[in-house]
Structures are given as C-alpha cells and as structure tokens.
Design a protein around this motif. Structure first.
Motif, PDB file in Angstrom:
ATOM      1  N   LYS A 241      49.887  37.382  42.399  1.00 32.57           N
ATOM      2  CA  LYS A 241      50.307  38.447  43.316  1.00 32.57           C
ATOM      3  C   LYS A 241      49.219  38.750  44.343  1.00 32.57           C
ATOM      4  O   LYS A 241      49.513  38.980  45.510  1.00 32.57           O
ATOM      5  CB  LYS A 241      50.663  39.713  42.545  1.00 32.57           C
ATOM      6  N   LEU A 242      47.964  38.741  43.902  1.00 33.64           N
ATOM      7  CA  LEU A 242      46.860  39.024  44.811  1.00 33.64           C
ATOM      8  C   LEU A 242      46.795  37.975  45.924  1.00 33.64           C
ATOM      9  O   LEU A 242      46.630  38.319  47.096  1.00 33.64           O
ATOM     10  CB  LEU A 242      45.546  39.069  44.029  1.00 33.64           C
ATOM     11  N   PHE A 243      46.966  36.719  45.570  1.00 27.37           N
ATOM     12  CA  PHE A 243      46.997  35.668  46.593  1.00 27.37           C
ATOM     13  C   PHE A 243      48.157  35.888  47.553  1.00 27.37           C
ATOM     14  O   PHE A 243      47.987  35.873  48.768  1.00 27.37           O
ATOM     15  CB  PHE A 243      47.127  34.282  45.943  1.00 27.37           C
ATOM     16  N   TYR A 244      49.353  36.072  47.005  1.00 31.99           N
ATOM     17  CA  TYR A 244      50.539  36.231  47.851  1.00 31.99           C
ATOM     18  C   TYR A 244      50.454  37.473  48.741  1.00 31.99           C
ATOM     19  O   TYR A 244      50.905  37.449  49.881  1.00 31.99           O
ATOM     20  CB  TYR A 244      51.813  36.277  47.006  1.00 31.99           C
TER      21      TYR A 244
ATOM     22  N   LEU B 209      42.797  27.790  36.047  1.00 27.59           N
ATOM     23  CA  LEU B 209      41.848  27.040  36.858  1.00 27.59           C
ATOM     24  C   LEU B 209      42.247  27.322  38.293  1.00 27.59           C
ATOM     25  O   LEU B 209      43.320  26.932  38.734  1.00 27.59           O
ATOM     26  CB  LEU B 209      41.928  25.544  36.574  1.00 27.59           C
ATOM     27  N   ILE B 210      41.400  28.047  38.981  1.00 28.05           N
ATOM     28  CA  ILE B 210      41.687  28.425  40.360  1.00 28.05           C
ATOM     29  C   ILE B 210      40.908  27.481  41.268  1.00 28.05           C
ATOM     30  O   ILE B 210      39.684  27.381  41.165  1.00 28.05           O
ATOM     31  CB  ILE B 210      41.282  29.886  40.627  1.00 28.05           C
ATOM     32  N   GLU B 211      41.629  26.795  42.133  1.00 28.59           N
ATOM     33  CA  GLU B 211      40.998  25.859  43.056  1.00 28.59           C
ATOM     34  C   GLU B 211      40.975  26.467  44.457  1.00 28.59           C
ATOM     35  O   GLU B 211      42.012  26.839  44.997  1.00 28.59           O
ATOM     36  CB  GLU B 211      41.760  24.534  43.078  1.00 28.59           C
ATOM     37  N   ARG B 212      39.783  26.593  45.009  1.00 28.07           N
ATOM     38  CA  ARG B 212      39.603  27.112  46.369  1.00 28.07           C
ATOM     39  C   ARG B 212      38.467  26.349  47.013  1.00 28.07           C
ATOM     40  O   ARG B 212      37.383  26.216  46.436  1.00 28.07           O
ATOM     41  CB  ARG B 212      39.253  28.606  46.374  1.00 28.07           C
ATOM     42  N   ASN B 213      38.701  25.838  48.218  1.00 20.62           N
ATOM     43  CA  ASN B 213      37.664  25.170  49.003  1.00 20.62           C
ATOM     44  C   ASN B 213      36.944  24.075  48.213  1.00 20.62           C
ATOM     45  O   ASN B 213      35.723  23.984  48.219  1.00 20.62           O
ATOM     46  CB  ASN B 213      36.653  26.196  49.531  1.00 20.62           C
ATOM     47  N   GLN B 214      37.711  23.258  47.517  1.00 20.41           N
ATOM     48  CA  GLN B 214      37.219  22.144  46.714  1.00 20.41           C
ATOM     49  C   GLN B 214      36.291  22.577  45.582  1.00 20.41           C
ATOM     50  O   GLN B 214      35.448  21.800  45.128  1.00 20.41           O
ATOM     51  CB  GLN B 214      36.557  21.100  47.606  1.00 20.41           C
TER      52      GLN B 214
ATOM     53  N   HIS C 241      36.281  39.452  42.583  1.00 24.41           N
ATOM     54  CA  HIS C 241      35.888  38.050  42.752  1.00 24.41           C
ATOM     55  C   HIS C 241      37.015  37.244  43.401  1.00 24.41           C
ATOM     56  O   HIS C 241      36.763  36.454  44.317  1.00 24.41           O
ATOM     57  CB  HIS C 241      35.506  37.450  41.397  1.00 24.41           C
ATOM     58  N   ILE C 242      38.233  37.461  42.960  1.00 21.85           N
ATOM     59  CA  ILE C 242      39.381  36.761  43.557  1.00 21.85           C
ATOM     60  C   ILE C 242      39.499  37.121  45.038  1.00 21.85           C
ATOM     61  O   ILE C 242      39.727  36.257  45.875  1.00 21.85           O
ATOM     62  CB  ILE C 242      40.682  37.091  42.798  1.00 21.85           C
ATOM     63  N   LEU C 243      39.316  38.391  45.354  1.00 21.39           N
ATOM     64  CA  LEU C 243      39.368  38.803  46.766  1.00 21.39           C
ATOM     65  C   LEU C 243      38.306  38.084  47.594  1.00 21.39           C
ATOM     66  O   LEU C 243      38.548  37.742  48.745  1.00 21.39           O
ATOM     67  CB  LEU C 243      39.189  40.320  46.883  1.00 21.39           C
ATOM     68  N   SER C 244      37.146  37.846  46.993  1.00 14.93           N
ATOM     69  CA  SER C 244      36.081  37.153  47.730  1.00 14.93           C
ATOM     70  C   SER C 244      36.422  35.682  47.984  1.00 14.93           C
ATOM     71  O   SER C 244      35.869  35.073  48.887  1.00 14.93           O
ATOM     72  CB  SER C 244      34.752  37.252  46.970  1.00 14.93           C
ATOM     73  N   LEU C 245      37.345  35.129  47.207  1.00 16.46           N
ATOM     74  CA  LEU C 245      37.761  33.737  47.396  1.00 16.46           C
ATOM     75  C   LEU C 245      38.801  33.586  48.498  1.00 16.46           C
ATOM     76  O   LEU C 245      39.042  32.492  48.975  1.00 16.46           O
ATOM     77  CB  LEU C 245      38.345  33.172  46.094  1.00 16.46           C
ATOM     78  N   LEU C 246      39.458  34.684  48.864  1.00 14.57           N
ATOM     79  CA  LEU C 246      40.560  34.610  49.832  1.00 14.57           C
ATOM     80  C   LEU C 246      40.072  34.411  51.224  1.00 14.57           C
ATOM     81  O   LEU C 246      39.372  34.448  51.901  1.00 14.57           O
ATOM     82  CB  LEU C 246      41.416  35.868  49.756  1.00 14.57           C
TER      83      LEU C 246
END
Length: 102
Positions: free
Chosen positions: A4-7, A29-34, A97-102
């Motif tokens: 939901k946070l991503f969307y 397993l969250i994949e962001r920016n390789q 932390h998830i917000l920092s990945l967006l």
C-alpha cells in the motif's frame, strides 16, 4: 502495508517471497535500484539474534547479489542490531525506511 505504501506513492513495488529447497524463508525481498532488502516480520516485542538466522543464510547463499542490511520488523519500540547483517526495527522505523526507498 508495504505494498500500500508503494502504491500510495504511485510506485510499483518489486517484492518477492522466498523459500528455498533447504528451508530458508524470507517474508519480503524488496528490490529497489538493483539492491535487495530482506525483511522478516515477527509478532514479538523481544526480537532475538536467532530470528536473524534466515536472513544471514540468505546473505550467504546469494552473496553475489547486492543485498543490503536485513530487517526484522517487530513490535519492539527500539531498533538494535541482531547480527552483522540484520537489525531489529520497529514498525515505524520500517515504514520510514520504505519511504526512503521510494
């Protein structure tokens, strides 16, 4: 909540669940920016180093991947290291932390 946070930020998440033939299981397993961010979710207020075992095994099995520090998301209010590659974090810290990945 992670999806939901991503969307909600108009991002399409690249999220996986892992279970190997030898029993290593990772909830997210969250994949962001390789980079890959392993996450385990535990319903505990007192995370212990033994909870980091699967993420440590994942690091060892897939060491050629760009794996970042793993997180054990728990009901604890504090964040603290559990091992060399894994930290216990609160839900609030995890969401930040998830917000920092967006």
């Amino acid at each position: 909540e992670t999806i939901k946070l991503f969307y909600n930020h108009a991002k399409i998440p690249t999220i996986y669940y892992l279970r190997t033939h030898n029993g290593v299981e990772i909830d997210l397993l969250i994949e962001r920016n390789q980079m890959i961010f392993p996450v385990e979710i535990k319903l505990s207020q007192t995370p212990s180093p033994s909870m980091a075992k699967n993420i440590e095994q994942f690091h060892n099995l897939f060491n050629k991947l760009n794996i970042k520090e793993g997180r054990i998301v728990s009901l604890s209010e504090d964040d603290f290291p559990l091992s060399g590659n894994v930290s216990a974090v609160s839900v609030k810290s995890y969401m930040n932390h998830i917000l920092s990945l967006l």
